[in-house]
Design a protein around this motif. Sequence first.
Motif, PDB file in Angstrom:
ATOM      1  N   SER A 113       0.817  -1.221   0.000  1.00  0.00           N
ATOM      2  CA  SER A 113       0.000   0.000   0.000  1.00  0.00           C
ATOM      3  C   SER A 113       0.849   1.268   0.000  1.00  0.00           C
ATOM      4  O   SER A 113       0.382   2.334  -0.416  1.00  0.00           O
ATOM      5  CB  SER A 113      -0.943   0.003   1.212  1.00  0.00           C
ATOM      6  OG  SER A 113      -0.240   0.282   2.427  1.00  0.00           O
ATOM      7  N   PHE A 131       1.147   2.780  -5.772  1.00  0.00           N
ATOM      8  CA  PHE A 131       0.141   3.785  -5.434  1.00  0.00           C
ATOM      9  C   PHE A 131       0.742   5.175  -5.276  1.00  0.00           C
ATOM     10  O   PHE A 131       0.122   6.065  -4.691  1.00  0.00           O
ATOM     11  CB  PHE A 131      -0.580   3.397  -4.137  1.00  0.00           C
ATOM     12  CG  PHE A 131      -1.310   2.098  -4.232  1.00  0.00           C
ATOM     13  CD1 PHE A 131      -2.498   2.004  -4.934  1.00  0.00           C
ATOM     14  CD2 PHE A 131      -0.808   0.952  -3.627  1.00  0.00           C
ATOM     15  CE1 PHE A 131      -3.182   0.801  -5.032  1.00  0.00           C
ATOM     16  CE2 PHE A 131      -1.473  -0.260  -3.717  1.00  0.00           C
ATOM     17  CZ  PHE A 131      -2.665  -0.331  -4.418  1.00  0.00           C
ATOM     18  N   LEU A 136      -6.149  -4.867  -9.993  1.00  0.00           N
ATOM     19  CA  LEU A 136      -5.242  -5.305  -8.935  1.00  0.00           C
ATOM     20  C   LEU A 136      -5.720  -6.659  -8.424  1.00  0.00           C
ATOM     21  O   LEU A 136      -6.848  -6.787  -7.946  1.00  0.00           O
ATOM     22  CB  LEU A 136      -5.199  -4.301  -7.786  1.00  0.00           C
ATOM     23  CG  LEU A 136      -4.335  -4.697  -6.581  1.00  0.00           C
ATOM     24  CD1 LEU A 136      -2.877  -4.860  -6.990  1.00  0.00           C
ATOM     25  CD2 LEU A 136      -4.459  -3.655  -5.462  1.00  0.00           C
ATOM     26  N   ILE A 194      -4.820  -1.480   2.026  1.00  0.00           N
ATOM     27  CA  ILE A 194      -4.965  -1.455   0.570  1.00  0.00           C
ATOM     28  C   ILE A 194      -6.126  -0.555   0.158  1.00  0.00           C
ATOM     29  O   ILE A 194      -6.024   0.210  -0.811  1.00  0.00           O
ATOM     30  CB  ILE A 194      -5.173  -2.885   0.024  1.00  0.00           C
ATOM     31  CG1 ILE A 194      -3.923  -3.742   0.263  1.00  0.00           C
ATOM     32  CG2 ILE A 194      -5.529  -2.851  -1.460  1.00  0.00           C
ATOM     33  CD1 ILE A 194      -2.682  -3.252  -0.491  1.00  0.00           C
ATOM     34  N   SER A 195      -7.232  -0.612   0.890  1.00  0.00           N
ATOM     35  CA  SER A 195      -8.387   0.228   0.564  1.00  0.00           C
ATOM     36  C   SER A 195      -8.045   1.702   0.653  1.00  0.00           C
ATOM     37  O   SER A 195      -8.450   2.505  -0.197  1.00  0.00           O
ATOM     38  CB  SER A 195      -9.557  -0.095   1.507  1.00  0.00           C
ATOM     39  OG  SER A 195     -10.026  -1.412   1.310  1.00  0.00           O
ATOM     40  N   ILE A 215      -6.020   2.602  -2.384  1.00  0.00           N
ATOM     41  CA  ILE A 215      -6.813   2.625  -3.615  1.00  0.00           C
ATOM     42  C   ILE A 215      -7.638   3.898  -3.718  1.00  0.00           C
ATOM     43  O   ILE A 215      -7.939   4.363  -4.831  1.00  0.00           O
ATOM     44  CB  ILE A 215      -7.720   1.382  -3.684  1.00  0.00           C
ATOM     45  CG1 ILE A 215      -6.874   0.128  -3.873  1.00  0.00           C
ATOM     46  CG2 ILE A 215      -8.728   1.497  -4.823  1.00  0.00           C
ATOM     47  CD1 ILE A 215      -7.669  -1.158  -3.811  1.00  0.00           C
ATOM     48  N   THR A 216      -7.994   4.482  -2.597  1.00  0.00           N
ATOM     49  CA  THR A 216      -8.779   5.717  -2.614  1.00  0.00           C
ATOM     50  C   THR A 216      -8.111   6.783  -3.461  1.00  0.00           C
ATOM     51  O   THR A 216      -8.774   7.649  -4.047  1.00  0.00           O
ATOM     52  CB  THR A 216      -8.991   6.241  -1.180  1.00  0.00           C
ATOM     53  OG1 THR A 216      -9.644   5.228  -0.411  1.00  0.00           O
ATOM     54  CG2 THR A 216      -9.848   7.488  -1.169  1.00  0.00           C
ATOM     55  N   THR A 224      -6.451   6.146  -6.187  1.00  0.00           N
ATOM     56  CA  THR A 224      -6.233   5.585  -7.521  1.00  0.00           C
ATOM     57  C   THR A 224      -7.579   5.510  -8.235  1.00  0.00           C
ATOM     58  O   THR A 224      -8.245   4.491  -8.226  1.00  0.00           O
ATOM     59  CB  THR A 224      -5.603   4.171  -7.418  1.00  0.00           C
ATOM     60  OG1 THR A 224      -4.464   4.231  -6.562  1.00  0.00           O
ATOM     61  CG2 THR A 224      -5.180   3.656  -8.778  1.00  0.00           C
ATOM     62  N   LEU A 244      -8.894   2.488 -10.900  1.00  0.00           N
ATOM     63  CA  LEU A 244      -8.982   1.056 -10.610  1.00  0.00           C
ATOM     64  C   LEU A 244     -10.418   0.562 -10.779  1.00  0.00           C
ATOM     65  O   LEU A 244     -11.340   1.097 -10.160  1.00  0.00           O
ATOM     66  CB  LEU A 244      -8.505   0.766  -9.191  1.00  0.00           C
ATOM     67  CG  LEU A 244      -8.338  -0.723  -8.880  1.00  0.00           C
ATOM     68  CD1 LEU A 244      -7.094  -1.267  -9.569  1.00  0.00           C
ATOM     69  CD2 LEU A 244      -8.257  -0.962  -7.386  1.00  0.00           C
ATOM     70  N   LEU A 273     -10.955  -5.421  -8.666  1.00  0.00           N
ATOM     71  CA  LEU A 273     -10.224  -5.717  -7.436  1.00  0.00           C
ATOM     72  C   LEU A 273     -10.507  -7.152  -7.016  1.00  0.00           C
ATOM     73  O   LEU A 273     -11.648  -7.521  -6.729  1.00  0.00           O
ATOM     74  CB  LEU A 273     -10.642  -4.750  -6.328  1.00  0.00           C
ATOM     75  CG  LEU A 273      -9.926  -4.900  -4.976  1.00  0.00           C
ATOM     76  CD1 LEU A 273      -8.423  -4.681  -5.133  1.00  0.00           C
ATOM     77  CD2 LEU A 273     -10.492  -3.913  -3.958  1.00  0.00           C
ATOM     78  N   CYS A 284     -14.158   6.542  -6.243  1.00  0.00           N
ATOM     79  CA  CYS A 284     -14.146   5.103  -6.504  1.00  0.00           C
ATOM     80  C   CYS A 284     -14.735   4.792  -7.873  1.00  0.00           C
ATOM     81  O   CYS A 284     -15.844   5.236  -8.208  1.00  0.00           O
ATOM     82  CB  CYS A 284     -14.933   4.369  -5.422  1.00  0.00           C
ATOM     83  SG  CYS A 284     -14.958   2.569  -5.646  1.00  0.00           S
ATOM     84  N   ILE A 342     -14.408   1.345  -9.013  1.00  0.00           N
ATOM     85  CA  ILE A 342     -14.397  -0.112  -9.049  1.00  0.00           C
ATOM     86  C   ILE A 342     -15.699  -0.640  -9.644  1.00  0.00           C
ATOM     87  O   ILE A 342     -16.787  -0.264  -9.210  1.00  0.00           O
ATOM     88  CB  ILE A 342     -14.186  -0.696  -7.638  1.00  0.00           C
ATOM     89  CG1 ILE A 342     -12.772  -0.371  -7.141  1.00  0.00           C
ATOM     90  CG2 ILE A 342     -14.404  -2.217  -7.640  1.00  0.00           C
ATOM     91  CD1 ILE A 342     -12.506  -0.798  -5.716  1.00  0.00           C
TER      92      ILE A 342
END
Length: 219
Positions: A56, A61, A73, A88-89, A92-93, A95, A98, A101, A125, A127
């Motif tokens: 992370s 990232f 990912l 990881i969450s 990802i915020t 990114t 993405l 997942l 987000c 995703i």
Amino acid sequence: DPSVFGSFTKLTTLSLAGTDLPLKDMLAVLSQITKSIECVYLGGNGLGPRGAEAISKSELFANDDSSSKLNKLDMRYNDIGDVGIADISAAITNTMNLQYLYMEGNAIADEGCVALSKLLSSHSCSIQELYLGGNRIGPAGARSLAACLRTNQSISKIYLEGNQIGDEGAAAFCEILEELKGGGTSGLKHLYCDNNNVGKEVSKRLAKALRNETPIEDI
């Protein structure tokens, strides 16, 4: 020599899955990847929570929202647990691109779903598909994930097969779906939650919600 990866300026896919590389070597490789990277596979390496934390904070990232092209990912089967998925969450915020997942078989339980729900509820987000099969998610975790459907319009598929959501967790999805039928919106089209000890009556209720004017098509 990890530095060789720095010469691949157009590299879009990196797979270190099942390599059992020492964490320091994996981080060394990730430090060399460029802004062109789109898909990263790290599954089956026994990373654990410590490894997830290190990932992370890695170069994976390091790019800001506008420059990161990371689209997929895959960290399945690494036993990262609730602490690991929280790290990881949070990463990802930052990114925004993405979309896929993969987190199957990671010993993620209800607290981990709270962290995931924060990610899924964030405005950045994007995703579309979330894979959480074979974890330890119970009713409370299902409630956290279901609640995200009120605000998240990007996610189209959630895989929850082989968890422990039971009747209570399935009912949480029913309630949100029925609520959305009354005027809300969601991008969710497929929900997979077999092998979760969901009883016949709740299954019927959920099937009814899926068949009605909700955006979900499959269970």
